[in-house]
Design an enzyme around this catalytic site. Structure first.
Site, PDB file in Angstrom:
ATOM      1  CB  SER A   1      -1.191   0.256   1.502  1.00 10.47           C
ATOM      2  OG  SER A   1      -1.358   1.315   1.144  1.00 10.47           O
TER       3      SER A   1
ATOM      4  CE  LYS B   1      -3.622  -2.230  -0.211  1.00  6.63           C
ATOM      5  NZ  LYS B   1      -3.692  -2.065  -1.216  1.00  6.63           N
TER       6      LYS B   1
HETATM    7  C1  6PG Z   1      -3.118   1.305  -1.567  1.00  2.28           C
HETATM    8  C2  6PG Z   1      -4.651   1.363  -2.352  1.00  2.28           C
HETATM    9  C3  6PG Z   1      -4.892   0.768  -3.782  1.00  2.28           C
HETATM   10  C4  6PG Z   1      -5.839   1.543  -4.533  1.00  2.28           C
HETATM   11  C5  6PG Z   1      -6.674   1.041  -4.023  1.00  2.28           C
HETATM   12  C6  6PG Z   1      -8.248   1.869  -4.883  1.00  2.28           C
HETATM   13  O1  6PG Z   1      -3.307   0.708  -0.541  1.00  2.28           O
HETATM   14  O2  6PG Z   1      -2.363   1.983  -2.154  1.00  2.28           O
HETATM   15  O3  6PG Z   1      -5.586   0.971  -1.484  1.00  2.28           O
HETATM   16  O4  6PG Z   1      -5.032  -0.131  -3.533  1.00  2.28           O
HETATM   17  O5  6PG Z   1      -5.496   2.659  -4.823  1.00  2.28           O
HETATM   18  O6  6PG Z   1      -6.894   0.067  -4.617  1.00  2.28           O
HETATM   19  O7  6PG Z   1      -9.598   0.891  -4.463  1.00  2.28           O
HETATM   20  P1  6PG Z   1     -10.786   1.129  -5.028  1.00  2.28           P
HETATM   21  O8  6PG Z   1     -10.156   1.343  -6.507  1.00  2.28           O
HETATM   22  O9  6PG Z   1     -11.537   0.579  -5.045  1.00  2.28           O
HETATM   23  O10 6PG Z   1     -11.168   2.939  -4.922  1.00  2.28           O
END
Ligand code: 6PG
Length: 472
Positions: free
Chosen positions: A129, A183
């Site tokens: 993340s 995650k």
């Molecule tokens: C992270 C985010 C990343 C992504 C999400 C957005 O932790 O870096 O969570 O994984 O930006 O997948 O999710 P949505 O498109 O479902 O809002």
């Protein structure tokens, strides 16, 4: 021939940035992508200190790696992961390790672990993340699965991850697909917090009539205090972004339909599946769904005409209350997500170390916030805490803020400002902290119409009453 320490499949922005981060930390790494342009650009974008190699075929890629091979996949979740595995596994040798760093569904990871194990290969699911920037400069990394494989990767993961008080934001998250599961829940919490921030924004904008400059100042002050977090910080900055196509602020030009890639939905489905109540995350998922019904919302707003809003008496008090409400509702969202991890750890035998989860979420990831320090202390006091709301120190904070949450929820309800996240956070809190819920009546109804039986408060056993015969 020179062999590289690591391999990366998938050179999109995330893969490429993670690769450069690994190379920056002194590890040599080869990259592969089906898109030849991306392979070409890889070496062009590297600095002279980096040991980076772009490879044009999977065969070249695999033979460029030292053994046991450590191959990171950064490709979209779902079919693309299976496609890569299908073409790469015949080229690998016993003991090689494949690490899926995308947002894969944990059940898919379980299947792939078993599949690769049958070929004497290790497969790991690893949450990453922090978005594009995090991948490049230090994300929060959530690996799980094979412990031996994890130990081989550990020095690299610790080097490339974000640091808080010199401690790396990465740790072993548990057995099997625990890395992907943690995650997924991280993203569920992310959905809830984003929903809550959007509601606070709406209350300040429509309730207190703040403009974007004033909103910037409020979020700046919040971020400078006990609400300091990545999501509050970027929200602050969003309010000062001007549009390049008009004279307006960009945020006001953006259509109110929210997208979603699925991790929030999976979190909700999982909570239902294993019996955990996470209503603020659920509502955040469903609010994005409702937002897509723009045409119907326009029709309905014409039919029911929006309520006239009565401005709060004292704007400064109102802003403070909305801030406290947001703080507490955010804390409650974390509580819900973490309680899901507690149950999942038991249900799926993950052995997730909750203390380490909140520790590595303190930096690098999208839901990083100073609040996590408090959760970390709570888990140090009691690593088996089933819900952070049960911690004494946390309860002191909650008690301080709960009145603001009630007032904010009431203001929103009376003025017809939708606040699904705030209402559910409060509703969850009230239900969770109520000794006797009115579900005795639900049990009576179930027994009345379906002979579903009930338990009693004064004696052991299962009971059924012939309700109709008494009532007719
Ligand atoms: C992270 C985010 C990343 C992504 C999400 C957005 O932790 O870096 O969570 O994984 O930006 O997948 O999710 P949505 O498109 O479902 O809002």
């Amino acid at each position: 021939m020179e062999r590289y320490n690591y391999g990366m499949v998938g050179l999109g922005v995330m893969g490429r940035n993670l690769l450069y981060n690994i190379a920056d930390n002194g590890f040599s790494i080869a990259g592969f992508d089906l898109d030849k342009e991306k392979v070409k650009k890889l070496e062009e974008g590297a600095t002279s200190e980096m040991k980076v190699k772009g490879t044009g075929t999977l065969e070249d890629f695999v033979s460029a790696l030292e053994t046991p091979r450590k191959i990171i996949l950064m490709v979209p979740a779902g079919k693309p992961v299976d496609a890569v595995l299908e073409s790469i596994t015949p080229l690998l040798n016993s003991g090689d390790i494949v690490i899926d760093a995308g947002n894969s569904y944990f059940e898919d990871t379980n299947r792939r672990i078993a599949d690769l194990a049958s070929k004497n290969l290790h497969f790991m699911g690893m949450g990453v993340s922090g978005g594009e920037k995090g991948a490049r400069t230090g994300p929060s990394i959530m690996p799980g699965g094979d412990v031996e494989a994890f130990h081989l990767l550990k020095p690299m993961l610790e080097a490339i991850s974000a640091k808080v008080d010199q401690e790396a934001c990465t740790a072993y998250m548990g057995k099997g697909s625990a890395g992907n599961y943690v995650k997924m829940v991280h993203n569920g919490i992310e959905y809830a917090i984003m929903q809550l921030i959007s509601e606070a924004y709406d209350l300040l904008k429509r309730g207190a009539k703040l403009n974007n400059e004033q909103l910037y100042e409020v979020f700046r002050d919040w971020n400078n205090g006990d609400m300091n977090s990545f999501l509050i910080e970027i929200t602050r900055d969003i309010f000062q972004q001007k549009d390049s196509l008009t004279d307006n602020y960009l945020v006001d030009q953006i259509l109110d339909k929210a997208g979603a890639k699925g991790t929030g939905k999976w979190t909700s489905e999982q909570a239902m599946e294993i019996g955990v109540s996470i209503p603020t995350i659920d509502i955040a998922v469903t609010s994005r769904i409702l937002s897509a019904y723009k045409d119907e919302r326009i029709q309905a707003s014409g039919l029911y005409s929006e309520k006239e809003i009565t401005s709060p008496e004292d704007i400064n008090i109102f802003i403070k209350e909305v801030g406290d409400a947001l703080y507490l509702a955010t804390l409650i969202s974390y509580a819900q997500g973490l309680s899901l991890l507690v149950k999942a750890s038991d249900e799926y035998h993950f052995e997730i170390p909750l203390k380490d989860v909140v520790k590595i979420w303190r930096g690098g990831c999208i839901i990083r916030s100073v609040l996590l320090e408090k959760f970390y202390s709570a888990y140090i006091r009691n690593p088996n805490l089933s819900n952070i709301l049960l911690d004494k120190e946390i309860s002191i904070i909650v008690k301080e803020k709960v009145n603001s949450l009630r007032k904010t929820a009431a203001f929103a309800a009376l003025n017809g400002i939708s606040s699904l996240g705030i209402q559910t956070a409060l509703g969850y809190f009230d239900a969770y902290t109520t000794e006797s819920l009115p579900v005795n009546l639900i049990q009576a109804q179930r027994d009345y119409f379906g002979a579903h039986t009930y338990q009693r408060i004064d004696r052991e056993g299962v009971f059924h009453t012939s309700w109709e015969s008494t009532n007719n």
